[in-house]
Scaffold this motif. Structure first.
Motif, PDB file in Angstrom:
ATOM      1  N   ILE A 100      37.925  51.743  32.538  1.00  0.00           N
ATOM      2  CA  ILE A 100      36.524  51.616  32.964  1.00  0.00           C
ATOM      3  C   ILE A 100      36.353  50.403  33.869  1.00  0.00           C
ATOM      4  O   ILE A 100      35.683  50.466  34.901  1.00  0.00           O
ATOM      5  CB  ILE A 100      35.600  51.526  31.733  1.00  0.00           C
ATOM      6  CG1 ILE A 100      35.603  52.851  30.983  1.00  0.00           C
ATOM      7  CG2 ILE A 100      34.183  51.143  32.139  1.00  0.00           C
ATOM      8  CD1 ILE A 100      34.889  52.813  29.640  1.00  0.00           C
ATOM      9  N   VAL A 101      36.963  49.286  33.464  1.00  0.00           N
ATOM     10  CA  VAL A 101      36.896  48.072  34.287  1.00  0.00           C
ATOM     11  C   VAL A 101      37.526  48.316  35.651  1.00  0.00           C
ATOM     12  O   VAL A 101      36.990  47.901  36.692  1.00  0.00           O
ATOM     13  CB  VAL A 101      37.580  46.892  33.567  1.00  0.00           C
ATOM     14  CG1 VAL A 101      37.726  45.699  34.517  1.00  0.00           C
ATOM     15  CG2 VAL A 101      36.783  46.490  32.332  1.00  0.00           C
ATOM     16  N   ASP A 102      38.653  49.008  35.678  1.00  0.00           N
ATOM     17  CA  ASP A 102      39.338  49.284  36.941  1.00  0.00           C
ATOM     18  C   ASP A 102      38.483  50.130  37.872  1.00  0.00           C
ATOM     19  O   ASP A 102      38.538  49.972  39.094  1.00  0.00           O
ATOM     20  CB  ASP A 102      40.676  49.986  36.683  1.00  0.00           C
ATOM     21  CG  ASP A 102      41.703  49.061  36.026  1.00  0.00           C
ATOM     22  OD1 ASP A 102      41.508  47.831  36.088  1.00  0.00           O
ATOM     23  OD2 ASP A 102      42.686  49.579  35.454  1.00  0.00           O
ATOM     24  N   VAL A 103      37.691  51.040  37.294  1.00  0.00           N
ATOM     25  CA  VAL A 103      36.794  51.869  38.104  1.00  0.00           C
ATOM     26  C   VAL A 103      35.720  51.011  38.757  1.00  0.00           C
ATOM     27  O   VAL A 103      35.393  51.173  39.938  1.00  0.00           O
ATOM     28  CB  VAL A 103      36.161  52.977  37.243  1.00  0.00           C
ATOM     29  CG1 VAL A 103      34.959  53.596  37.952  1.00  0.00           C
ATOM     30  CG2 VAL A 103      37.184  54.058  36.930  1.00  0.00           C
ATOM     31  N   HIS A 104      35.160  50.063  37.981  1.00  0.00           N
ATOM     32  CA  HIS A 104      34.077  49.222  38.498  1.00  0.00           C
ATOM     33  C   HIS A 104      34.583  48.107  39.408  1.00  0.00           C
ATOM     34  O   HIS A 104      33.917  47.752  40.386  1.00  0.00           O
ATOM     35  CB  HIS A 104      33.292  48.604  37.326  1.00  0.00           C
ATOM     36  CG  HIS A 104      32.381  49.570  36.647  1.00  0.00           C
ATOM     37  ND1 HIS A 104      32.802  50.409  35.640  1.00  0.00           N
ATOM     38  CD2 HIS A 104      31.053  49.839  36.834  1.00  0.00           C
ATOM     39  CE1 HIS A 104      31.786  51.147  35.228  1.00  0.00           C
ATOM     40  NE2 HIS A 104      30.725  50.820  35.942  1.00  0.00           N
ATOM     41  N   PHE A 105      35.750  47.562  39.070  1.00  0.00           N
ATOM     42  CA  PHE A 105      36.275  46.425  39.837  1.00  0.00           C
ATOM     43  C   PHE A 105      37.743  46.680  40.185  1.00  0.00           C
ATOM     44  O   PHE A 105      38.645  46.122  39.549  1.00  0.00           O
ATOM     45  CB  PHE A 105      36.147  45.126  39.030  1.00  0.00           C
ATOM     46  CG  PHE A 105      34.781  44.886  38.451  1.00  0.00           C
ATOM     47  CD1 PHE A 105      33.701  44.602  39.278  1.00  0.00           C
ATOM     48  CD2 PHE A 105      34.575  44.947  37.073  1.00  0.00           C
ATOM     49  CE1 PHE A 105      32.439  44.384  38.746  1.00  0.00           C
ATOM     50  CE2 PHE A 105      33.320  44.723  36.531  1.00  0.00           C
ATOM     51  CZ  PHE A 105      32.243  44.449  37.371  1.00  0.00           C
ATOM     52  N   PRO A 106      37.994  47.516  41.186  1.00  0.00           N
ATOM     53  CA  PRO A 106      39.385  47.881  41.498  1.00  0.00           C
ATOM     54  C   PRO A 106      40.249  46.712  41.944  1.00  0.00           C
ATOM     55  O   PRO A 106      41.475  46.769  41.809  1.00  0.00           O
ATOM     56  CB  PRO A 106      39.232  48.922  42.621  1.00  0.00           C
ATOM     57  CG  PRO A 106      37.839  48.757  43.147  1.00  0.00           C
ATOM     58  CD  PRO A 106      37.013  48.234  42.021  1.00  0.00           C
ATOM     59  N   SER A 107      39.638  45.642  42.456  1.00  0.00           N
ATOM     60  CA  SER A 107      40.438  44.521  42.954  1.00  0.00           C
ATOM     61  C   SER A 107      40.413  43.307  42.031  1.00  0.00           C
ATOM     62  O   SER A 107      40.873  42.225  42.409  1.00  0.00           O
ATOM     63  CB  SER A 107      39.939  44.107  44.348  1.00  0.00           C
ATOM     64  OG  SER A 107      38.577  43.702  44.298  1.00  0.00           O
ATOM     65  N   ILE A 108      39.904  43.463  40.808  1.00  0.00           N
ATOM     66  CA  ILE A 108      39.809  42.336  39.890  1.00  0.00           C
ATOM     67  C   ILE A 108      41.198  41.895  39.436  1.00  0.00           C
ATOM     68  O   ILE A 108      42.119  42.716  39.319  1.00  0.00           O
ATOM     69  CB  ILE A 108      38.931  42.713  38.666  1.00  0.00           C
ATOM     70  CG1 ILE A 108      38.562  41.465  37.856  1.00  0.00           C
ATOM     71  CG2 ILE A 108      39.634  43.736  37.797  1.00  0.00           C
ATOM     72  CD1 ILE A 108      37.551  41.743  36.751  1.00  0.00           C
ATOM     73  N   ARG A 109      41.362  40.602  39.189  1.00  0.00           N
ATOM     74  CA  ARG A 109      42.648  40.089  38.694  1.00  0.00           C
ATOM     75  C   ARG A 109      42.859  40.545  37.255  1.00  0.00           C
ATOM     76  O   ARG A 109      41.994  40.353  36.386  1.00  0.00           O
ATOM     77  CB  ARG A 109      42.678  38.556  38.754  1.00  0.00           C
ATOM     78  CG  ARG A 109      42.648  37.994  40.164  1.00  0.00           C
ATOM     79  CD  ARG A 109      42.936  36.487  40.155  1.00  0.00           C
ATOM     80  NE  ARG A 109      42.088  35.771  39.206  1.00  0.00           N
ATOM     81  CZ  ARG A 109      40.829  35.397  39.474  1.00  0.00           C
ATOM     82  NH1 ARG A 109      40.284  35.683  40.644  1.00  0.00           N
ATOM     83  NH2 ARG A 109      40.121  34.740  38.574  1.00  0.00           N
ATOM     84  N   GLN A 110      43.982  41.141  36.993  1.00  0.00           N
ATOM     85  CA  GLN A 110      44.244  41.693  35.669  1.00  0.00           C
ATOM     86  C   GLN A 110      44.352  40.603  34.602  1.00  0.00           C
ATOM     87  O   GLN A 110      44.070  40.832  33.430  1.00  0.00           O
ATOM     88  CB  GLN A 110      45.515  42.545  35.689  1.00  0.00           C
ATOM     89  CG  GLN A 110      45.358  43.852  36.461  1.00  0.00           C
ATOM     90  CD  GLN A 110      44.188  44.677  35.963  1.00  0.00           C
ATOM     91  OE1 GLN A 110      44.061  44.942  34.760  1.00  0.00           O
ATOM     92  NE2 GLN A 110      43.311  45.099  36.876  1.00  0.00           N
ATOM     93  N   GLU A 111      44.768  39.398  35.017  1.00  0.00           N
ATOM     94  CA  GLU A 111      44.836  38.295  34.054  1.00  0.00           C
ATOM     95  C   GLU A 111      43.439  37.964  33.520  1.00  0.00           C
ATOM     96  O   GLU A 111      43.265  37.675  32.330  1.00  0.00           O
ATOM     97  CB  GLU A 111      45.462  37.058  34.708  1.00  0.00           C
ATOM     98  CG  GLU A 111      46.913  37.212  35.112  1.00  0.00           C
ATOM     99  CD  GLU A 111      47.083  37.927  36.438  1.00  0.00           C
ATOM    100  OE1 GLU A 111      46.033  38.288  37.058  1.00  0.00           O
ATOM    101  OE2 GLU A 111      48.238  38.148  36.852  1.00  0.00           O
TER     102      GLU A 111
END
Length: 281
Positions: free
Chosen positions: A188-199
Motif C-alpha cells: 500500500i505504501v509503495d502504491v502511494h509513495f513509489p519513490s520513498i526510501r525503504q529504510e
C-alpha cells in the motif's frame, strides 16, 4: 465483470473474491472493518476498474430510507399554489430524486455506495429491504413504479457502530476487511509513495505496529493514518535515522498527531513512557 484491484488500490485475494461473488450473486456487498482500512475507497476503485459511474449516498444519523428513493416537497407546492405559480399543476416539479432512483434510471450499470449505514436509525436497513431485493419502488404522488434499468452494483459500508438487522444481513454478501499485515501495508505504501526510501518505511512500520500493540489504546492508528504520517515525514524531511535513534522513553514519535487522535491515547503513551523511564533508572 471481474474486479482485480487497481493501480491505486491494493486488494487482497479474499477481498477480490468477495467483490466478484457479490457481483455474481447480484447482492449488495456489505463491507466492515476498522475506520481507515479502505472501505469507501473500495467502491471508488471498483467503479474505476469497471469503467462505470459511482453514485454515493453518505448516511448520517438523521438520514431516512425514503430519502434514497425520493422526497416530495409538499410545503413548496402549497406555497406555489397560493402564489398562483404555473408549475404547481405538475407534481413532478416537487419531487427530488434520491440516490437509489438515480442509480435505477442510469443508462449503464453503476456502482452505488451506501456509506456508513450504521450511522442511521436501526430501522433504516429494514426500510430498504424491498427496494434492494426487487430493484424497484412505487412513487405514490405520481402513481408510477421506478424499476432499475440495470441492476446497480451496491457496496454498503459499516464501522460496526451498531448491529444490523438479521433480515438485512441475509440479503447481503458480507466481507470484513481485516487490518493489513506488514507485507500488504508495504504494498500500500509503495502504491502511494513509489519513490520513498525503504529504510524510512521499515522504521516507520516498526513504530506504527508498536503503537497499535499498546494495550488499552482507544483508537488504533489505521492504514490511512500511516499514509498521512509518512507523507508528513517526507514533507518535513525526517529521515529513518531520526526514527531509529529516537529516545524510546519519549512519549510519542515525531508528528504523531497523524497517528494518535485523542487525548486519552496521548496520556496512555506518556504514562507508558514515564514507566519506561522509571524502570530504566
Amino acid at each position: 465483470m471481474k474486479f482485480e484491484g487497481t493501480a491505486a488500490y491494493v486488494a487482497t485475494d479474499d477481498l477480490k473474491l468477495a467483490v466478484n461473488a457479490a457481483i455474481a450473486l447480484q447482492r449488495p456487498l456489505l463491507v466492515k472493518g476498522e475506520p481507515g482500512t479502505g472501505k469507501t475507497l473500495l467502491a471508488e476503485q471498483l467503479a474505476e476498474a469497471l469503467g462505470t459511474r459511482l453514485i454515493t449516498w453518505h448516511i448520517k444519523s438523521t438520514t431516512k430510507a425514503h430519502q434514497g428513493l425520493y422526497e416530495y416537497d409538499a410545503v413548496s407546492r402549497l406555497r406555489d399554489s397560493q402564489l398562483g405559480v404555473d408549475k404547481v399543476h405538475d407534481v413532478r416539479n416537487y419531487i427530488k430524486k434520491g440516490k437509489l432512483w438515480e442509480a435505477f434510471e442510469a443508462d449503464q450499470r453503476v456502482v452505488l455506495l451506501i456509506d456508513e449505514i450504521d450511522k442511521a436509525d436501526i430501522e433504516f436497513p429494514n426500510d430498504l429491504l424491498q427496494e434492494l431485493d426487487r430493484m424497484e419502488f412505487f412513487v405514490y404522488e405520481t402513481g408510477e413504479t421506478v424499476k432499475a434499468a440495470q441492476r446497480p452494483i451496491i457496496v454498503i459500508t459499516s464501522n460496526n457502530e451498531k448491529e444490523l438487522p438479521d433480515a438485512f444481513l441475509r440479503r447481503c454478501f458480507f466481507h470484513y476487511i481485516a487490518f493489513p499485515d506488514r507485507d500488504t501495508l508495504q504494498r500500500i505504501v509503495d502504491v502511494h509513495f513509489p519513490s520513498i526510501r525503504q529504510e524510512l518505511v521499515q522504521e516507520a512500520l516498526e513504530i506504527f505496529f508498536d503503537i497499535r500493540k499498546v494495550p488499552g489504546l482507544k483508537k488504533k492508528p489505521s492504514t490511512s493514518e500511516l499514509v498521512d504520517w509518512l507523507k508528513l515525514l517526507m514533507a518535513d524531511q525526517i529521515g529513518e535515522a531520526v526514527l531509529r535513534e529516537r529516545d524510546p522513553t519519549k512519549a510519542i514519535p515525531p508528528l504523531a498527531g497523524a497517528l494518535v487522535k485523542n487525548e486519552q491515547d496521548v496520556m496512555l503513551l506518556e504514562r507508558l513512557a514515564f514507566m519506561s523511564r522509571r524502570a530504566g533508572r
